[in-house]
Design a protein around this motif. Structure first.
Motif, short mmCIF file in Angstrom:
data_model
loop_
_atom_site.label_atom_id
_atom_site.label_comp_id
_atom_site.label_asym_id
_atom_site.label_seq_id
_atom_site.Cartn_x
_atom_site.Cartn_y
_atom_site.Cartn_z
N LEU A 22 8.39 -8.67 0.26
CA LEU A 22 7.20 -8.33 -0.07
C LEU A 22 6.36 -9.73 -0.51
O LEU A 22 5.34 -9.66 -0.99
N ILE A 25 2.42 -10.47 0.29
CA ILE A 25 1.64 -9.56 0.00
C ILE A 25 0.67 -10.38 -1.25
O ILE A 25 -0.60 -10.79 -0.81
N ARG A 28 -1.04 -13.15 1.10
CA ARG A 28 -2.04 -12.69 2.06
C ARG A 28 -3.32 -12.62 1.07
O ARG A 28 -4.54 -12.89 1.46
N SER A 258 7.19 -2.93 5.05
CA SER A 258 5.94 -3.02 4.31
C SER A 258 4.85 -3.55 5.15
O SER A 258 3.60 -3.23 4.90
N VAL A 259 4.76 -4.33 6.10
CA VAL A 259 3.66 -4.93 6.79
C VAL A 259 3.09 -3.78 7.81
O VAL A 259 2.13 -3.52 7.69
N LEU A 261 3.34 -0.71 6.77
CA LEU A 261 2.74 0.49 6.01
C LEU A 261 1.50 -0.14 5.25
O LEU A 261 0.49 0.64 5.07
N LEU A 262 1.36 -1.29 4.83
CA LEU A 262 0.29 -1.87 4.19
C LEU A 262 -0.71 -2.66 4.91
O LEU A 262 -1.92 -2.89 4.62
N ALA A 263 -0.18 -3.38 6.07
CA ALA A 263 -1.17 -4.09 6.99
C ALA A 263 -1.32 -3.48 8.34
O ALA A 263 -2.10 -4.00 9.15
#
Length: 298
Positions: A22, A25, A28, A258-259, A261-263
């Protein structure tokens, strides 16, 4: 060492790898704030260094008793992160990550020479699974990224330095993970700031640029990065460095998910296959060890 401590050490390394997955995050968020690539890491490590300053002052006697050996280990781990962060600036992120995660190979070889650890068929199978998973998840097939530029070499060097740090942590178990954590962030900050001042002195960030990302950065540090870093420097005291390198590969699994899902980046069959292979590589040796210990018990 009891089985309970060994099990907790493995969980700590799995957790540490997941936390570093993570890592992107808050980075970024700093990038979106307009910070230069090299100054992003300097600002990133300034926060935990300041937060840990009271602990450093409170435990200064333990820091002094650790002597130069403690600082060398902290410098190696901090230097590894600097090389990795800088490699991303000068090469593709995919290549930097793949070359860094040759760490289990270096750690296994170094542990054989300095700790007399055996290179078992299970360890070899785990490393083959891990490399195959990485090549799959990044869509490179059999095309392994041989170093071709300065960024590639920095990525390769970062994994080698991290492997040396893991071997030293295993060799010198008297060093507290608290002092190692403090030293890790201090040296990461020093190295990152020096690199930023030397390479990009004209891009020193203003307070106005940093402030919008500060709340997210502090939350991540308090809830994830600080405990994750402690776990990454405590667990290796009780495990073979080769196993540590494999367990840390949960970073790629968590990072990929995570990338996605979130990006909003792709996460299809190829990515799922790679995640399964890497997860299998991380868990194969611990699972077989647990299985055989139960078999002997019965």
């Amino acid at each position: 060492m009891t089985k309970s401590i060994e099990f907790r050490a493995k969980l700590a390394c799995l957790y540490a790898g997941a936390v570093w997955g993570l890592f992107w995050i808050p980075l970024r968020a700093l990038e979106d704030a307009g910070l230069h690539e090299l100054w992003i890491t300097a600002v990133y490590f300034l926060i935990p260094t300041v937060c840990l300053l009271p602990i450093n002052l409170w435990r200064w006697q333990k820091v002094m008793s650790g002597g130069i050996q403690l600082q060398i280990t902290a410098m190696l781990s901090g230097g590894a992160l600097l090389l990795y962060s800088t490699s991303i600036v000068y090469t593709e992120v995919v290549r930097a990550m793949l070359l860094f995660y040759l760490t289990p190979v270096w750690a296994t070889i170094l542990a054989r020479f300095f700790l007399n650890d055996a290179i078992t068929p299970t360890r070899v199978a785990s490393m083959v699974l891990a490399v195959t998973g990485m090549l799959t998840i990044f869509g490179l097939g059999a095309q392994f990224p041989v170093p071709q530029n300065i960024g590639d070499w920095l990525g390769l060097g970062s994994g080698f330095l991290w492997a040396i740090a893991m071997v030293r942590i295993r060799m010198i178990r008297s060093h507290s993970a608290i002092e190692l954590t403090v030293g890790f962030f201090q040296w990461s900050l020093i190295f990152s700031a020096v690199a930023a001042f030397l390479i990009a002195p004209e891009h020193i960030p203003s307070i106005e640029k940093v402030l919008p990302a500060l709340p997210l950065l502090i939350i991540f540090m308090a809830l994830l990065v600080l405990p994750g870093t402690y776990a990454s420097l405590w667990g290796p005291k009780f495990l073979s460095p080769g196993i540590v390198g494999l367990l840390f590969m949960t970073e790629i699994v968590v990072g990929a998910i995570s990338v996605a899902l979130l990006a909003g980046e792709p996460f299809g069959v190829r990515e799922i296959t790679g995640v399964i292979l890497i997860a299998g590589a991380s868990l194969l040796e611990p699972f077989l060890s647990l299985h055989f210990s139960r078999t002997k018990h019965y």
